[in-house]
Scaffold this motif. Structure first.
Motif, mmCIF file in Angstrom:
data_model
loop_
_atom_site.group_PDB
_atom_site.id
_atom_site.type_symbol
_atom_site.label_atom_id
_atom_site.label_comp_id
_atom_site.label_asym_id
_atom_site.label_seq_id
_atom_site.Cartn_x
_atom_site.Cartn_y
_atom_site.Cartn_z
ATOM 1 N N TYR A 32 0.831 -1.203 0.000
ATOM 2 C CA TYR A 32 0.000 0.000 0.000
ATOM 3 C C TYR A 32 0.866 1.254 0.000
ATOM 4 N N ASP A 33 1.870 1.285 0.896
ATOM 5 C CA ASP A 33 2.751 2.457 0.993
ATOM 6 C C ASP A 33 3.482 2.713 -0.321
ATOM 7 N N GLU A 34 3.944 1.648 -0.981
ATOM 8 C CA GLU A 34 4.643 1.803 -2.259
ATOM 9 C C GLU A 34 3.695 2.364 -3.317
ATOM 10 N N LYS A 35 2.497 1.803 -3.404
ATOM 11 C CA LYS A 35 1.517 2.268 -4.402
ATOM 12 C C LYS A 35 1.059 3.683 -4.075
ATOM 13 N N ARG A 36 0.893 3.982 -2.797
ATOM 14 C CA ARG A 36 0.463 5.314 -2.383
ATOM 15 C C ARG A 36 1.509 6.354 -2.765
ATOM 16 N N GLU A 37 2.774 6.003 -2.625
ATOM 17 C CA GLU A 37 3.860 6.915 -2.989
ATOM 18 C C GLU A 37 3.814 7.230 -4.490
ATOM 19 N N VAL A 38 3.608 6.208 -5.306
ATOM 20 C CA VAL A 38 3.498 6.403 -6.762
ATOM 21 C C VAL A 38 2.272 7.263 -7.072
ATOM 22 N N PHE A 39 1.144 6.950 -6.425
ATOM 23 C CA PHE A 39 -0.084 7.714 -6.635
ATOM 24 C C PHE A 39 0.122 9.183 -6.266
ATOM 25 N N ASP A 40 0.718 9.426 -5.103
ATOM 26 C CA ASP A 40 0.947 10.805 -4.652
ATOM 27 C C ASP A 40 1.816 11.577 -5.640
ATOM 28 N N GLU A 41 2.831 10.925 -6.192
ATOM 29 C CA GLU A 41 3.697 11.587 -7.174
ATOM 30 C C GLU A 41 2.913 11.935 -8.440
ATOM 31 N N HIS A 42 2.089 11.011 -8.897
ATOM 32 C CA HIS A 42 1.257 11.288 -10.079
ATOM 33 C C HIS A 42 0.258 12.405 -9.788
ATOM 34 N N GLU A 43 -0.285 12.411 -8.582
ATOM 35 C CA GLU A 43 -1.236 13.453 -8.216
ATOM 36 C C GLU A 43 -0.565 14.823 -8.208
ATOM 37 N N ARG A 44 0.660 14.892 -7.659
ATOM 38 C CA ARG A 44 1.406 16.165 -7.641
ATOM 39 C C ARG A 44 1.680 16.636 -9.071
ATOM 40 N N ALA A 45 2.113 15.722 -9.934
ATOM 41 C CA ALA A 45 2.419 16.091 -11.324
ATOM 42 C C ALA A 45 1.158 16.556 -12.044
ATOM 43 N N THR A 46 0.046 15.881 -11.810
ATOM 44 C CA THR A 46 -1.215 16.261 -12.441
ATOM 45 C C THR A 46 -1.669 17.640 -11.966
ATOM 46 N N THR A 47 -1.559 17.878 -10.679
ATOM 47 C CA THR A 47 -1.951 19.172 -10.120
ATOM 48 C C THR A 47 -1.110 20.294 -10.722
ATOM 49 N N MET A 48 0.183 20.064 -10.827
ATOM 50 C CA MET A 48 1.061 21.080 -11.416
ATOM 51 C C MET A 48 0.695 21.330 -12.877
ATOM 52 N N ALA A 49 0.429 20.266 -13.632
ATOM 53 C CA ALA A 49 0.071 20.404 -15.038
ATOM 54 C C ALA A 49 -1.245 21.171 -15.184
#
Length: 98
Positions: A32-49
């Protein structure tokens, strides 16, 4: 004596089951922690875009407004003294607001 051995066996089985359950929970949390970390990174990139896109939409809207002002002035100058008036229609762009 047999009941003591039976109790000890059940106690050991319970301990072993509890250890297996703990391992399953620990492994699941790690995944869960590994997947959550990937998800959070994608969420940050999406928000910035999306923030960049929003700024670009606002800039485009402002430039269209500036163009409209210039086009109106040019149209007034061209039409000054003309019998047949020139018309320029610029479609309105509406930004979607959430």
């Amino acid at each position: 004596m047999a009941s003591a051995a039976y109790g000890a066996k059940k106690g050991y089985d319970g301990y072993q089951s509890h250890s297996e359950a703990d391992k399953i929970v620990t492994d699941a949390k790690q995944r869960y922690d590994e997947k959550r970390e990937v998800f959070d990174e994608h969420e940050r990139a999406t928000t910035m875009a999306l923030e960049v896109l929003g700024k670009q939409e606002l800039e485009i809207g402002q430039r269209i407004g500036e163009f409209k002002v210039l086009a109106d002035k040019l149209q007034q100058q061209i039409n000054a003294g003309r019998e047949k008036k020139l018309k320029v229609n610029i479609p309105k762009h509406k930004l979607q607001r959430n």
